[in-house]
Design a protein around this motif. Structure first.
Motif, PDB file in Angstrom:
ATOM      1  N   GLY A 275     -19.222 -15.915   7.769  1.00  0.00           N
ATOM      2  CA  GLY A 275     -18.709 -14.827   6.943  1.00  0.00           C
ATOM      3  C   GLY A 275     -17.211 -14.649   7.017  1.00  0.00           C
ATOM      4  N   HIS A 276     -16.469 -15.711   7.299  1.00  0.00           N
ATOM      5  CA  HIS A 276     -15.032 -15.638   7.508  1.00  0.00           C
ATOM      6  C   HIS A 276     -14.326 -15.138   6.253  1.00  0.00           C
ATOM      7  CE1 HIS A 276     -11.337 -17.892   9.416  1.00  0.00           C
ATOM      8  NE2 HIS A 276     -11.206 -16.573   9.397  1.00  0.00           N
ATOM      9  N   ASP A 277     -13.647 -13.996   6.340  1.00  0.00           N
ATOM     10  CA  ASP A 277     -12.903 -13.466   5.195  1.00  0.00           C
ATOM     11  C   ASP A 277     -11.794 -14.436   4.804  1.00  0.00           C
ATOM     12  OD1 ASP A 277     -14.432 -11.172   5.023  1.00  0.00           O
ATOM     13  OD2 ASP A 277     -13.083  -9.983   6.273  1.00  0.00           O
ATOM     14  N   TRP A 278     -11.628 -14.612   3.469  1.00  0.00           N
ATOM     15  CA  TRP A 278     -10.677 -15.608   2.994  1.00  0.00           C
ATOM     16  C   TRP A 278      -9.231 -15.120   3.092  1.00  0.00           C
ATOM     17  CZ3 TRP A 278     -10.174 -20.491   2.345  1.00  0.00           C
ATOM     18  CH2 TRP A 278      -9.122 -20.991   1.578  1.00  0.00           C
ATOM     19  N   ARG A 279      -8.999 -13.880   2.644  1.00  0.00           N
ATOM     20  CA  ARG A 279      -7.619 -13.409   2.567  1.00  0.00           C
ATOM     21  C   ARG A 279      -7.559 -11.904   2.775  1.00  0.00           C
ATOM     22  NH1 ARG A 279      -4.889 -11.938  -2.751  1.00  0.00           N
ATOM     23  NH2 ARG A 279      -2.782 -11.315  -2.150  1.00  0.00           N
ATOM     24  N   TYR A 280      -6.555 -11.478   3.544  1.00  0.00           N
ATOM     25  CA  TYR A 280      -6.217 -10.060   3.673  1.00  0.00           C
ATOM     26  C   TYR A 280      -4.788  -9.859   3.163  1.00  0.00           C
ATOM     27  CZ  TYR A 280      -9.973 -10.004   7.236  1.00  0.00           C
ATOM     28  OH  TYR A 280     -11.152 -10.139   7.916  1.00  0.00           O
ATOM     29  N   ALA A 281      -4.575  -8.750   2.461  1.00  0.00           N
ATOM     30  CA  ALA A 281      -3.224  -8.364   2.050  1.00  0.00           C
ATOM     31  C   ALA A 281      -3.240  -6.878   1.733  1.00  0.00           C
ATOM     32  CB  ALA A 281      -2.765  -9.163   0.834  1.00  0.00           C
ATOM     33  N   LEU A 282      -2.222  -6.168   2.178  1.00  0.00           N
ATOM     34  CA  LEU A 282      -2.144  -4.725   1.987  1.00  0.00           C
ATOM     35  C   LEU A 282      -0.949  -4.338   1.127  1.00  0.00           C
ATOM     36  CD1 LEU A 282      -2.939  -3.278   5.539  1.00  0.00           C
ATOM     37  CD2 LEU A 282      -4.424  -3.284   3.519  1.00  0.00           C
ATOM     38  N   ASP A 283      -1.174  -3.377   0.254  1.00  0.00           N
ATOM     39  CA  ASP A 283      -0.103  -2.749  -0.515  1.00  0.00           C
ATOM     40  C   ASP A 283       0.379  -1.538   0.295  1.00  0.00           C
ATOM     41  OD1 ASP A 283       1.434  -1.203  -2.254  1.00  0.00           O
ATOM     42  OD2 ASP A 283       0.241  -1.746  -4.008  1.00  0.00           O
ATOM     43  N   SER A 284       1.627  -1.578   0.761  1.00  0.00           N
ATOM     44  CA  SER A 284       2.185  -0.510   1.599  1.00  0.00           C
ATOM     45  C   SER A 284       3.069   0.454   0.807  1.00  0.00           C
ATOM     46  CB  SER A 284       3.010  -1.128   2.744  1.00  0.00           C
ATOM     47  OG  SER A 284       2.231  -1.975   3.527  1.00  0.00           O
ATOM     48  N   THR A 285       2.951   0.452  -0.504  1.00  0.00           N
ATOM     49  CA  THR A 285       3.826   1.279  -1.331  1.00  0.00           C
ATOM     50  C   THR A 285       3.761   2.754  -0.948  1.00  0.00           C
ATOM     51  OG1 THR A 285       3.581  -0.267  -3.186  1.00  0.00           O
ATOM     52  CG2 THR A 285       4.354   1.957  -3.698  1.00  0.00           C
ATOM     53  N   LYS A 286       2.574   3.247  -0.651  1.00  0.00           N
ATOM     54  CA  LYS A 286       2.406   4.675  -0.378  1.00  0.00           C
ATOM     55  C   LYS A 286       3.208   5.122   0.833  1.00  0.00           C
ATOM     56  CE  LYS A 286      -1.203   8.122   0.510  1.00  0.00           C
ATOM     57  NZ  LYS A 286      -2.672   8.366   0.573  1.00  0.00           N
ATOM     58  N   ILE A 287       3.070   4.417   1.968  1.00  0.00           N
ATOM     59  CA  ILE A 287       3.790   4.829   3.177  1.00  0.00           C
ATOM     60  C   ILE A 287       5.294   4.602   3.031  1.00  0.00           C
ATOM     61  CG2 ILE A 287       3.535   2.637   4.439  1.00  0.00           C
ATOM     62  CD1 ILE A 287       3.104   4.332   6.969  1.00  0.00           C
ATOM     63  N   GLU A 288       5.658   3.602   2.247  1.00  0.00           N
ATOM     64  CA  GLU A 288       7.083   3.354   2.016  1.00  0.00           C
ATOM     65  C   GLU A 288       7.703   4.461   1.165  1.00  0.00           C
ATOM     66  OE1 GLU A 288       6.508  -1.515   2.190  1.00  0.00           O
ATOM     67  OE2 GLU A 288       6.884  -0.506   0.269  1.00  0.00           O
ATOM     68  N   ARG A 289       7.028   4.861   0.118  1.00  0.00           N
ATOM     69  CA  ARG A 289       7.578   5.872  -0.793  1.00  0.00           C
ATOM     70  C   ARG A 289       7.496   7.280  -0.203  1.00  0.00           C
ATOM     71  NH1 ARG A 289       5.284   4.066  -6.801  1.00  0.00           N
ATOM     72  NH2 ARG A 289       6.657   2.253  -7.066  1.00  0.00           N
ATOM     73  N   GLU A 290       6.344   7.613   0.378  1.00  0.00           N
ATOM     74  CA  GLU A 290       6.133   8.989   0.834  1.00  0.00           C
ATOM     75  C   GLU A 290       6.771   9.273   2.191  1.00  0.00           C
ATOM     76  OE1 GLU A 290       2.113  10.326   0.696  1.00  0.00           O
ATOM     77  OE2 GLU A 290       1.826   9.739  -1.415  1.00  0.00           O
TER      78      GLU A 290
END
Length: 337
Positions: A275-290
């Motif tokens: 069950g190895h997950d293929w890809r992780y990626a996070l959108d950090s826009t919220k913590i950057e903006r707020e």
């Protein structure tokens, strides 16, 4: 500020405790840690004598102990305590359910009774599941689709946190971070395992074809983000903390080889994780903006510093790897060659 930090003898937790005590010498930190295989008081040897620091050995799933400590009048609880290794969760999920789910419930219930002003749950991007290469990064509104027992236990904890906020009004914030790296990371995880194996002249195992993609963040940048959340975050919110550095596992290991002057003959491909997950990626826009979060370290600089730290601190990792030799856990990362 007075903090009750749980799991503060582990990798991220100990880096956070050190960061906070150095940045805020007037703050107080009580560190509650069970000291399981990955908890290590050597991680905090340089801060253990500071007047604002105190350590208690114990289990977050112990209601009596948690109740006693929670009565200390804390400004915030920061929960790092967790079983974290995916392969171990595949071999036996029971410790993950006990600590990551029941332990969090015990903490939340005690925090509710003692009216703790803020409960910060440190979670993971793995609760979102897996991305295809063409998919956009996960946002805070992405559905929870965990694929391993570890990720499922963390998702369950996150939902408990949400429930305690919505049902009881407990001021809870959840953060979800991408893959961390840096000093004091237990040497069964990818980067410290690779570095220490290479220093020992041993092969480095690579799952599958090595093309799985992870988003990497230097642990100190993660700690800086958590500090911002403590000071400026809004209860009831979730904040993604991404590294902005996606890389295939194989490319990452090639960079480690380059930094240590080793060739690719040290890489050994092993059967892939179930069950190895293929890809992780996070959108950090919220913590950057707020909250104004900015990463201070480039990936190349941070990886170079991390490799250098393991080269210079064999006293720290050598005993841990000796302990792993007798580990019956069946995943390939603690290489026994």
């Amino acid at each position: 500020m007075r903090l009750l930090v749980t799991g503060g003898a582990g990798f991220i937790g100990s880096n956070f405790v050190r960061y906070i005590l150095q940045k805020h010498p007037d703050w107080e930190v009580l560190n509650l840690d069970k000291l399981t295989y990955a908890g290590n008081l050597d991680n905090l040897r340089d801060v253990e004598s500071l007047p604002g620091y105190r350590f208690v050995q114990g289990d977050i799933a112990d209601p009596g102990l948690v109740e006693e400590l929670m009565a200390g009048g804390w400004d915030a609880v920061v929960n790092f305590a967790a079983e974290t290794h995916v392969d171990r969760s595949i071999a036996d999920s029971s410790p993950f359910v006990r600590t990551n789910v029941e332990g969090v419930r015990v903490l939340l219930e005690a925090a509710r009774r003692h009216k703790i002003p803020l409960f910060l749950q440190v979670s993971t991007d793995e609760v979102y599941g897996s991305l295809r290469e063409e998919d956009p990064p996960f946002t805070e509104s992405s559905p929870l689709l965990p694929n391993s027992p570890y990720a499922a236990s963390k998702a369950a904890a996150d939902l408990l946190c949400r429930a305690y906020h919505r049902t009881y009004g407990l001021p809870v914030i959840i953060t979800r971070c991408s893959n961390n790296f840096g000093p004091y990371q237990f040497p069964e995880k990818l980067i410290p395992l690779a570095v220490t194996n290479l220093l020992e002249g041993k092969p480095v195992p690579v799952y599958g074809d090595g093309r799985n993609i992870r988003d990497w963040i230097y642990v100190e940048d993660h700690c800086r983000a958590l500090e911002l959340v403590l000071l400026k975050g809004r209860p009831g919110e979730i904040y993604n903390i991404g590294g902005g550095q996606e890389m295939r596992n194989l490319d990452l290991l090639r960079e480690v080889l380059r930094l240590l002057g080793k060739g690719e003959e040290y890489l050994v491909f092993v059967p892939d994780r179930p069950g190895h997950d293929w890809r992780y990626a996070l959108d950090s826009t919220k913590i950057e903006r707020e909250l104004g979060f900015e990463r201070k370290h480039t990936f190349a600089e941070a990886l170079r510093c991390t490799v250098k730290w393991y080269v210079e601190n064999e006293w720290w990792w050598r005993p841990l790897k000796e302990r792993l030799k007798g580990d019956r856990h069946p995943h390939p990362y603690p290489a026994r060659a």
